[in-house]
Design a protein around this motif. Structure first.
Motif, PDB file in Angstrom:
ATOM      1  N   PRO A 100     -56.881  92.569  30.637  1.00  0.00           N
ATOM      2  CA  PRO A 100     -57.435  92.873  31.798  1.00  0.00           C
ATOM      3  C   PRO A 100     -57.117  92.676  33.050  1.00  0.00           C
ATOM      4  CG  PRO A 100     -58.678  93.506  30.080  1.00  0.00           C
ATOM      5  CD  PRO A 100     -57.776  93.155  29.546  1.00  0.00           C
ATOM      6  N   GLU A 101     -57.255  90.929  33.339  1.00  0.00           N
ATOM      7  CA  GLU A 101     -57.277  89.605  33.994  1.00  0.00           C
ATOM      8  C   GLU A 101     -56.094  90.588  34.405  1.00  0.00           C
ATOM      9  OE1 GLU A 101     -59.828  87.786  30.591  1.00  0.00           O
ATOM     10  OE2 GLU A 101     -58.273  89.454  30.679  1.00  0.00           O
ATOM     11  N   PHE A 102     -54.828  90.787  33.984  1.00  0.00           N
ATOM     12  CA  PHE A 102     -53.854  90.851  35.393  1.00  0.00           C
ATOM     13  C   PHE A 102     -53.935  92.523  35.311  1.00  0.00           C
ATOM     14  CE2 PHE A 102     -50.903  87.686  32.092  1.00  0.00           C
ATOM     15  CZ  PHE A 102     -52.489  86.344  32.519  1.00  0.00           C
ATOM     16  N   ALA A 103     -55.054  92.591  35.500  1.00  0.00           N
ATOM     17  CA  ALA A 103     -54.255  94.680  36.264  1.00  0.00           C
ATOM     18  C   ALA A 103     -54.085  94.131  37.920  1.00  0.00           C
ATOM     19  CB  ALA A 103     -55.855  94.922  36.531  1.00  0.00           C
ATOM     20  N   ASN A 104     -54.329  93.400  38.282  1.00  0.00           N
ATOM     21  CA  ASN A 104     -54.279  93.810  40.206  1.00  0.00           C
ATOM     22  C   ASN A 104     -53.233  92.094  40.283  1.00  0.00           C
ATOM     23  OD1 ASN A 104     -55.686  96.123  40.035  1.00  0.00           O
ATOM     24  ND2 ASN A 104     -57.995  94.740  39.812  1.00  0.00           N
ATOM     25  N   LEU A 105     -52.519  91.517  39.344  1.00  0.00           N
ATOM     26  CA  LEU A 105     -51.992  90.916  40.117  1.00  0.00           C
ATOM     27  C   LEU A 105     -51.243  91.262  41.462  1.00  0.00           C
ATOM     28  CD1 LEU A 105     -50.974  88.841  37.098  1.00  0.00           C
ATOM     29  CD2 LEU A 105     -52.318  88.153  38.572  1.00  0.00           C
ATOM     30  N   ARG A 106     -51.136  90.531  42.516  1.00  0.00           N
ATOM     31  CA  ARG A 106     -50.113  90.422  43.724  1.00  0.00           C
ATOM     32  C   ARG A 106     -48.956  89.623  43.277  1.00  0.00           C
ATOM     33  NH1 ARG A 106     -51.857  94.097  47.537  1.00  0.00           N
ATOM     34  NH2 ARG A 106     -50.642  92.764  48.867  1.00  0.00           N
ATOM     35  N   VAL A 107     -47.639  89.656  44.095  1.00  0.00           N
ATOM     36  CA  VAL A 107     -47.050  89.737  43.854  1.00  0.00           C
ATOM     37  C   VAL A 107     -45.949  89.069  45.029  1.00  0.00           C
ATOM     38  CG1 VAL A 107     -43.999  90.413  43.602  1.00  0.00           C
ATOM     39  CG2 VAL A 107     -45.567  91.326  42.122  1.00  0.00           C
ATOM     40  N   LYS A 108     -45.544  87.313  45.195  1.00  0.00           N
ATOM     41  CA  LYS A 108     -45.035  86.985  46.385  1.00  0.00           C
ATOM     42  C   LYS A 108     -44.482  87.607  47.325  1.00  0.00           C
ATOM     43  CE  LYS A 108     -46.145  82.277  44.919  1.00  0.00           C
ATOM     44  NZ  LYS A 108     -45.558  81.001  44.538  1.00  0.00           N
ATOM     45  N   THR A 109     -44.042  87.756  48.413  1.00  0.00           N
ATOM     46  CA  THR A 109     -42.646  88.387  49.179  1.00  0.00           C
ATOM     47  C   THR A 109     -42.154  87.912  50.018  1.00  0.00           C
ATOM     48  OG1 THR A 109     -43.953  88.618  51.391  1.00  0.00           O
ATOM     49  CG2 THR A 109     -44.512  90.165  49.850  1.00  0.00           C
ATOM     50  N   GLY A 110     -41.868  86.381  49.540  1.00  0.00           N
ATOM     51  CA  GLY A 110     -40.495  85.373  50.011  1.00  0.00           C
ATOM     52  C   GLY A 110     -41.066  85.253  51.402  1.00  0.00           C
ATOM     53  N   ASP A 111     -42.573  85.591  52.380  1.00  0.00           N
ATOM     54  CA  ASP A 111     -42.580  85.145  53.799  1.00  0.00           C
ATOM     55  C   ASP A 111     -43.922  85.098  54.116  1.00  0.00           C
ATOM     56  OD1 ASP A 111     -44.249  87.122  53.032  1.00  0.00           O
ATOM     57  OD2 ASP A 111     -43.388  89.318  55.086  1.00  0.00           O
TER      58      ASP A 111
END
Length: 417
Positions: free
Chosen positions: A132-143
């Motif tokens: 459950p700790e991974f539910a809201n992981l964000r993703v890098k966009t490169g900027d």
């Protein structure tokens, strides 16, 4: 077998032809053997394999090397040559113990698939269902910014290095292995993903995360689960995250190269003789060539060895089925490896011509950072296991001879039918 340059096969050739089984070590179960000719190999061709490997030792490019080939379920070639320690001169032996590093990953994959068979998880499950700790992981966009996951990472993506986590070097500062598996999860939950799930193949912490899931879904520590469900059933008596003190002298030293390019011992040496706090499913196991053959042969047999079943045949087939999305390509050292896919913790040969390999179609394989390597070839009913112990031994630019390519070429040159 050969040890330190002296062949033991010739005097027992007639015994091998009768498929006599012999244990490698007092505690090890016997291995079924057969003559090379009975399994379709040319003995001179296998001698050429030995000649090439021995030359690398004699030229001080390797301290020692073990190669093992089995076909139709029987070992037809087992060669041990050189030293376990270049400084002391201690000979390499057939029961020498190697740090197999990332060859731990397929073993963890089998553990995961055992739990899959028990209905504990599905390929299309979101990883967050189990962590459950991974539910809201964000993703890098490169900027310098982050965005939400466009689709939740799945268990199939986690099993194939395409869940969005970065390569291992991305996490060097985080020191994911500093505590235990829960500590790793606690660190990862605070970090963004490198890529959107499914879009890229990146060789990072995915299998250590699987180790955490194995513990959570089984209710057992990772070492206990692997021992009870894989090692003991298959007779892998010398495989584990540490060795008992009495086995420490059997552990092969890690080697590197001096300024002249000659093999030397890498110091300091560390041999783990007590349970480590961090059980690395990505690369923490030690094993022998014969133990790893037992594991590989069980998979080639469809999940069974000597009456002990660890997986169903259809599960093994699933493990060697490519699950990467189009555009996500295996690129361990760069550039992308054409003709290669990835299943459940195994690379898979999808196109032999594109992959430029003599291995049979659908062969599945992997290797370890210290140079250990293996492949399982269902097309030719063949297993190969190779063991060396070099720092950066699997890296093409690390100075180690390209033993994987040499051994594959020689093995298939020697296979006549």
């Amino acid at each position: 077998m050969k040890t330190h340059g002296r062949s033991l096969l010739a005097p027992i050739a007639s015994m091998l032809a009768l498929c006599v089984s012999a244990p490698i070590h007092a505690d090890s179960p016997a291995m079924p053997t057969a003559s090379p000719e009975s399994a379709g190999f040319d003995r001179k061709g296998l001698a050429a394999l030995d000649s090439q490997m021995h030359a690398l030792v004699d030229q001080q490019k390797l301290a020692g090397v073990v190669t093992l080939i089995a076909r139709h379920g029987k070992v037809v070639h087992f060669d041990t040559y050189g030293k376990a320690d270049a400084a002391s001169g201690a000979p390499l032996k057939s029961d020498s113990i190697f740090r197999i590093a990332s060859m731990t990953k397929p073993i963890a994959g089998v553990a995961m698939m055992q739990l899959h068979e028990r209905g504990k998880w599905r390929l299309d499950d979101p990883v967050a269902k189990h962590i459950p700790e991974f539910a809201n992981l964000r993703v890098k966009t490169g900027d310098g910014r982050t965005e939400a996951q466009k689709s939740p990472m799945t268990m199939a993506q986690l099993m194939s290095h395409s869940a969005g986590f970065g390569v291992s070097s991305v996490y060097a500062q985080a020191d994911l292995g500093a505590t235990d598996l829960q500590g790793m999860i606690d660190k990862l939950k605070a970090l963004p993903l490198e890529t959107q799930p499914g879009t890229a193949w990146d060789y990072g912490p995915s299998v250590n995360i699987q180790g955490y899931i194995i513990e959570k879904l089984s209710g057992q520590p990772l070492d206990v689960y692997l021992d009870e469900h894989i090692f003991k059933p298959l007779g892998m008596t010398d495989t584990g995250f540490w060795v008992s003190p009495e086995k420490a002298t059997r552990v092969v030293s890690i080697h590197t190269y001096d300024a002249a390019g000659r093999i030397v011992v890498q110091n300091p040496q560390r041999i783990t003789t007590a349970k480590p706090s961090f059980l690395a499913a990505s690369g923490g196991l030690m094993s022998t060539a014969s133990d790893y053959w037992r594991f590989s042969q069980a998979l080639l047999n469809g999940g069974e060895l000597e009456g002990k079943r660890i997986l169903k045949p259809e599960t093994v087939e699933l493990m060697r089925t490519n699950v990467l999305q189009p555009g996500a390509k295996v690129d361990l050292y760069g550039p992308s490896q054409e003709g290669i896919g990835f299943g459940m913790d195994f690379a898979v040969v999808l196109d032999t011509a594109a992959a430029k390999t003599p291995m049979g179609l659908n062969s599945f394989y992997w290797g370890g950072a210290f140079g250990t390597w293996f492949w399982i070839d269902p097309t030719n009913d063949l297993v190969f296991v190779g063991m060396i112990q070099n720092l950066n031994g699997s890296t093409p630019t690390g100075g180690t001879p390209r033993v994987r390519e040499i051994s594959a070429a020689a093995t298939y040159d020697a296979l006549k039918k």
